[in-house]
Design a protein around this motif. Sequence first.
Motif, PDB file in Angstrom:
ATOM      1  N   GLU A  21       0.936  -1.255   0.108  1.00  0.00           N
ATOM      2  CA  GLU A  21      -0.075   0.141  -0.005  1.00  0.00           C
ATOM      3  C   GLU A  21       0.975   1.254  -0.041  1.00  0.00           C
ATOM      4  OE1 GLU A  21      -3.846   1.949   2.673  1.00  0.00           O
ATOM      5  OE2 GLU A  21      -2.784   0.051   3.117  1.00  0.00           O
ATOM      6  N   ASP A  49      -4.372   2.676  -3.775  1.00  0.00           N
ATOM      7  CA  ASP A  49      -2.904   2.798  -3.205  1.00  0.00           C
ATOM      8  C   ASP A  49      -2.591   1.364  -3.085  1.00  0.00           C
ATOM      9  OD1 ASP A  49      -3.160   5.491  -3.556  1.00  0.00           O
ATOM     10  OD2 ASP A  49      -3.495   5.811  -1.230  1.00  0.00           O
ATOM     11  N   VAL A  50      -3.364   0.485  -3.344  1.00  0.00           N
ATOM     12  CA  VAL A  50      -3.003  -1.044  -3.054  1.00  0.00           C
ATOM     13  C   VAL A  50      -2.542  -1.667  -4.303  1.00  0.00           C
ATOM     14  CG1 VAL A  50      -3.822  -3.238  -2.322  1.00  0.00           C
ATOM     15  CG2 VAL A  50      -4.729  -0.984  -1.306  1.00  0.00           C
TER      16      VAL A  50
END
Length: 302
Positions: A21, A49-50
């Motif tokens: 992340e 964001d992962v």
Amino acid sequence: TEEDDVILYYKDSAVVTFTIEEANFYAEDVLIQVDGVTKAPTDWTGNGDVWTGTVTISEEGDHEVTVTYTDRSTNEMVAYRSQKIAIDRTAPTIKVEYDNNTALNTNHYKADRTATITIVDHNFRADDVLAAVTAVDVQGKPVSVTDYAAYLADRNSWTTTGDTHVATITFSADAVYTFDIGYTDIIGNAAEDFAEQKFVVDHAKPEGLKIEDSESVGDKIIKNITFGFYQPELIVTLTAEDATAGVDYFEWVYTKESGASDKNAQSFGATIAAEDIVYTNDGLTAIATFKIPANARGHISA
């Protein structure tokens, strides 16, 4: 960092999935190594964001994966080190060798037999050794012996050098034994089927030998008639017991009596084989008969 004693086992390839992340993610800043060799994931996919990537490990052996990552702002991720990843597609092997191979009648032994058992396997566990031993007497009754199966399932019974693991067991009690052993490792690789072995350990001689003669009709007549020309043959019965393997054969010898006339039979003897023996008491007792000719005057031993 994961616990060092945890092992992840795979029979086929291991697919390792990484999830990071990070708002400002750049794949080239991620350092993934397998056994110290850099390996780039086949792909990275992002969901916000992962970010997720995978690495496939196919080579047999023990592997370790490490991941480090420093973003463009020089923020360092806590380094990751995997558990041991074991990939094993090789079947174990089993070999059994004996110190005593001097057999009588194919599989009868007069002394102890020590078996040396060798298992070759990279991911060996004694718990996975399956041994089966039976021990009975000639009548099929159980004989008290060591719990060989429990002994071989104990890790302390084995000595290890690399992938080679050795244990010894000794068959010392008088008994008819069967011995079988199998092994399938923790991953499911199985050794070839081991052919069950059957053999006898017997230190003791047969017991209770009896030599008896049976009077013929002629014997009974001659006791009441005074002429001495009737010389009937003599029927001899041998009886003995063997609790372990049973009596296999009788050997008897006739020896002419000292001072007997040359007209009397000279010394002679014979072997009575199993096919001519009558067995009773579930094989414990053996009975055989033979005849001594009429012109014999001497002694019989067996």
